[in-house]
Write a protein that holds these residues in place. Sequence first.
Motif, mmCIF file in Angstrom:
data_model
loop_
_atom_site.group_PDB
_atom_site.id
_atom_site.type_symbol
_atom_site.label_atom_id
_atom_site.label_comp_id
_atom_site.label_asym_id
_atom_site.label_seq_id
_atom_site.Cartn_x
_atom_site.Cartn_y
_atom_site.Cartn_z
ATOM 1 N N ASN A 1 2.705 -2.140 -2.701
ATOM 2 C CA ASN A 1 2.214 -3.327 -2.014
ATOM 3 C C ASN A 1 0.889 -3.770 -2.628
ATOM 4 O O ASN A 1 0.504 -3.285 -3.696
ATOM 5 C CB ASN A 1 2.095 -3.076 -0.500
ATOM 6 N N GLN B 1 3.030 -12.575 2.375
ATOM 7 C CA GLN B 1 3.024 -11.281 1.697
ATOM 8 C C GLN B 1 2.678 -10.239 2.749
ATOM 9 O O GLN B 1 1.690 -10.375 3.459
ATOM 10 C CB GLN B 1 1.989 -11.301 0.552
ATOM 11 N N ASN C 1 2.319 -6.000 4.044
ATOM 12 C CA ASN C 1 1.953 -4.683 3.535
ATOM 13 C C ASN C 1 2.208 -3.608 4.573
ATOM 14 O O ASN C 1 1.627 -3.646 5.657
ATOM 15 C CB ASN C 1 0.469 -4.673 3.137
ATOM 16 N N GLN D 1 6.241 -5.424 6.227
ATOM 17 C CA GLN D 1 6.923 -5.198 4.945
ATOM 18 C C GLN D 1 8.226 -4.445 5.181
ATOM 19 O O GLN D 1 8.264 -3.462 5.930
ATOM 20 C CB GLN D 1 6.013 -4.403 4.004
ATOM 21 N N LEU E 1 5.817 -4.579 -4.034
ATOM 22 C CA LEU E 1 5.018 -5.783 -3.802
ATOM 23 C C LEU E 1 5.847 -7.034 -4.054
ATOM 24 O O LEU E 1 6.530 -7.135 -5.071
ATOM 25 C CB LEU E 1 3.788 -5.771 -4.732
#
Length: 143
Positions: free
Chosen positions: A54, A90, A92, A98, A103
Amino acid sequence: MTQTYDSNNIFAKILRGEAPCSKVWEDDVSLAFLDVMPRAEGHTLVIPKVPARNLFDIAPDDLARFMPSVQTVARAVRAGMAAEGVAIQQFNEEAGGQQVFHLHFHILPRWTGVAVRPPGGPFQNAEALRPHAEKIRAAFAAL
Protein backbone atom coordinates in the motif's frame (compact mmCIF):
# COMPACT_ATOMS: atom_id res chain seq x y z
CA MET A 1 1.96 -2.70 12.46
CA THR A 2 3.86 -3.70 9.32
CA GLN A 3 2.24 -6.24 7.04
CA THR A 4 4.09 -8.20 4.39
CA TYR A 5 3.48 -8.10 0.66
CA ASP A 6 1.78 -11.23 -0.71
CA SER A 7 3.18 -11.94 -4.18
CA ASN A 8 0.13 -14.11 -4.89
CA ASN A 9 -2.42 -11.29 -4.70
CA ILE A 10 -4.58 -10.90 -7.80
CA PHE A 11 -2.82 -7.73 -8.99
CA ALA A 12 0.60 -9.40 -8.76
CA LYS A 13 -0.83 -12.26 -10.82
CA ILE A 14 -2.16 -9.78 -13.39
CA LEU A 15 1.28 -8.14 -13.60
CA ARG A 16 2.89 -11.56 -14.23
CA GLY A 17 0.31 -12.41 -16.90
CA GLU A 18 -1.18 -15.19 -14.76
CA ALA A 19 -4.62 -13.55 -14.54
CA PRO A 20 -6.51 -11.60 -17.21
CA CYS A 21 -7.47 -7.95 -17.15
CA SER A 22 -9.06 -5.37 -19.44
CA LYS A 23 -5.90 -3.32 -19.90
CA VAL A 24 -6.16 0.32 -20.91
CA TRP A 25 -2.58 1.55 -20.30
CA GLU A 26 0.87 0.24 -19.52
CA ASP A 27 4.27 1.85 -19.24
CA ASP A 28 7.52 0.88 -17.54
CA VAL A 29 6.24 1.70 -14.02
CA SER A 30 2.49 1.07 -14.11
CA LEU A 31 -0.46 -0.88 -15.43
CA ALA A 32 -4.05 0.39 -15.69
CA PHE A 33 -7.08 -1.80 -16.24
CA LEU A 34 -10.82 -1.73 -15.70
CA ASP A 35 -12.26 -2.82 -12.37
CA VAL A 36 -14.30 -6.03 -12.76
CA MET A 37 -16.79 -4.76 -10.17
CA PRO A 38 -17.08 -1.17 -11.38
CA ARG A 39 -18.66 1.48 -9.21
CA ALA A 40 -19.06 3.68 -12.33
CA GLU A 41 -18.85 3.10 -16.07
CA GLY A 42 -15.13 3.21 -16.93
CA HIS A 43 -13.93 2.60 -13.32
CA THR A 44 -10.20 2.08 -13.80
CA LEU A 45 -7.46 0.82 -11.48
CA VAL A 46 -3.86 2.00 -11.71
CA ILE A 47 -1.16 -0.14 -10.08
CA PRO A 48 2.61 0.20 -9.81
CA LYS A 49 4.77 -2.59 -11.19
CA VAL A 50 6.89 -2.63 -8.04
CA PRO A 51 5.62 -4.90 -5.25
CA ALA A 52 4.08 -2.58 -2.67
CA ARG A 53 1.30 -3.57 -0.29
CA ASN A 54 0.00 0.00 0.00
CA LEU A 55 1.00 3.66 0.20
CA PHE A 56 3.04 3.04 3.36
CA ASP A 57 5.21 0.36 1.73
CA ILE A 58 6.26 1.88 -1.59
CA ALA A 59 9.66 3.55 -1.71
CA PRO A 60 9.37 7.34 -2.16
CA ASP A 61 11.34 7.25 -5.43
CA ASP A 62 9.05 4.52 -6.82
CA LEU A 63 5.99 6.51 -5.76
CA ALA A 64 7.37 9.63 -7.46
CA ARG A 65 7.85 7.69 -10.72
CA PHE A 66 4.37 6.12 -10.43
CA MET A 67 2.17 9.16 -9.72
CA PRO A 68 2.44 10.70 -13.21
CA SER A 69 0.84 7.48 -14.50
CA VAL A 70 -2.12 8.00 -12.16
CA GLN A 71 -2.51 11.53 -13.54
CA THR A 72 -2.20 10.38 -17.16
CA VAL A 73 -4.74 7.59 -16.70
CA ALA A 74 -7.15 9.95 -14.92
CA ARG A 75 -6.96 12.33 -17.88
CA ALA A 76 -7.64 9.51 -20.34
CA VAL A 77 -10.54 8.15 -18.28
CA ARG A 78 -12.12 11.61 -18.05
CA ALA A 79 -11.70 12.21 -21.79
CA GLY A 80 -12.58 8.71 -22.97
CA MET A 81 -15.69 8.46 -20.85
CA ALA A 82 -16.71 12.08 -21.52
CA ALA A 83 -16.89 12.51 -17.74
CA GLU A 84 -17.49 15.86 -16.08
CA GLY A 85 -14.90 14.96 -13.45
CA VAL A 86 -13.21 12.06 -11.71
CA ALA A 87 -12.92 10.80 -8.16
CA ILE A 88 -9.61 9.23 -7.24
CA GLN A 89 -9.63 6.82 -4.31
CA GLN A 90 -6.83 4.93 -2.60
CA PHE A 91 -7.28 2.70 0.46
CA ASN A 92 -4.72 1.34 2.94
CA GLU A 93 -5.14 -1.84 4.97
CA GLU A 94 -8.40 -3.61 5.74
CA ALA A 95 -9.57 -1.03 8.29
CA GLY A 96 -9.02 1.65 5.64
CA GLY A 97 -11.11 -0.19 3.06
CA GLN A 98 -8.32 -1.91 1.10
CA GLN A 99 -9.40 -5.26 -0.35
CA VAL A 100 -6.47 -6.17 -2.63
CA PHE A 101 -3.14 -5.73 -0.90
CA HIS A 102 -1.14 -4.29 -3.79
CA LEU A 103 -1.06 -0.48 -3.97
CA HIS A 104 -3.70 0.77 -6.37
CA PHE A 105 -5.65 3.89 -7.20
CA HIS A 106 -9.28 3.87 -8.30
CA ILE A 107 -10.16 6.34 -11.06
CA LEU A 108 -13.94 6.83 -11.07
CA PRO A 109 -15.46 8.90 -13.88
CA ARG A 110 -18.17 11.18 -12.49
CA TRP A 111 -21.19 12.95 -13.94
CA THR A 112 -23.56 15.36 -12.23
CA GLY A 113 -26.55 13.52 -10.79
CA VAL A 114 -25.10 10.04 -11.34
CA ALA A 115 -24.29 8.23 -8.10
CA VAL A 116 -21.48 5.71 -7.84
CA ARG A 117 -22.55 2.16 -7.18
CA PRO A 118 -21.68 0.54 -3.83
CA PRO A 119 -18.42 -1.41 -3.58
CA GLY A 120 -18.46 -5.12 -4.32
CA GLY A 121 -21.11 -4.76 -6.97
CA PRO A 122 -21.84 -7.26 -9.70
CA PHE A 123 -18.93 -8.76 -11.62
CA GLN A 124 -18.55 -7.68 -15.25
CA ASN A 125 -16.67 -9.85 -17.72
CA ALA A 126 -14.23 -8.60 -20.35
CA GLU A 127 -16.92 -8.46 -23.03
CA ALA A 128 -19.09 -6.14 -20.92
CA LEU A 129 -16.06 -3.94 -20.13
CA ARG A 130 -14.74 -3.81 -23.71
CA PRO A 131 -16.65 -0.68 -24.90
CA HIS A 132 -15.34 1.35 -21.96
CA ALA A 133 -11.80 0.02 -22.37
CA GLU A 134 -11.85 0.97 -26.06
CA LYS A 135 -12.98 4.52 -25.30
CA ILE A 136 -10.30 4.99 -22.66
CA ARG A 137 -7.52 3.47 -24.80
CA ALA A 138 -8.50 5.76 -27.69
CA ALA A 139 -8.30 8.80 -25.40
CA PHE A 140 -4.58 8.23 -24.74
CA ALA A 141 -3.80 9.09 -28.37
CA ALA A 142 -5.33 12.55 -27.91
CA LEU A 143 -3.43 13.38 -24.69
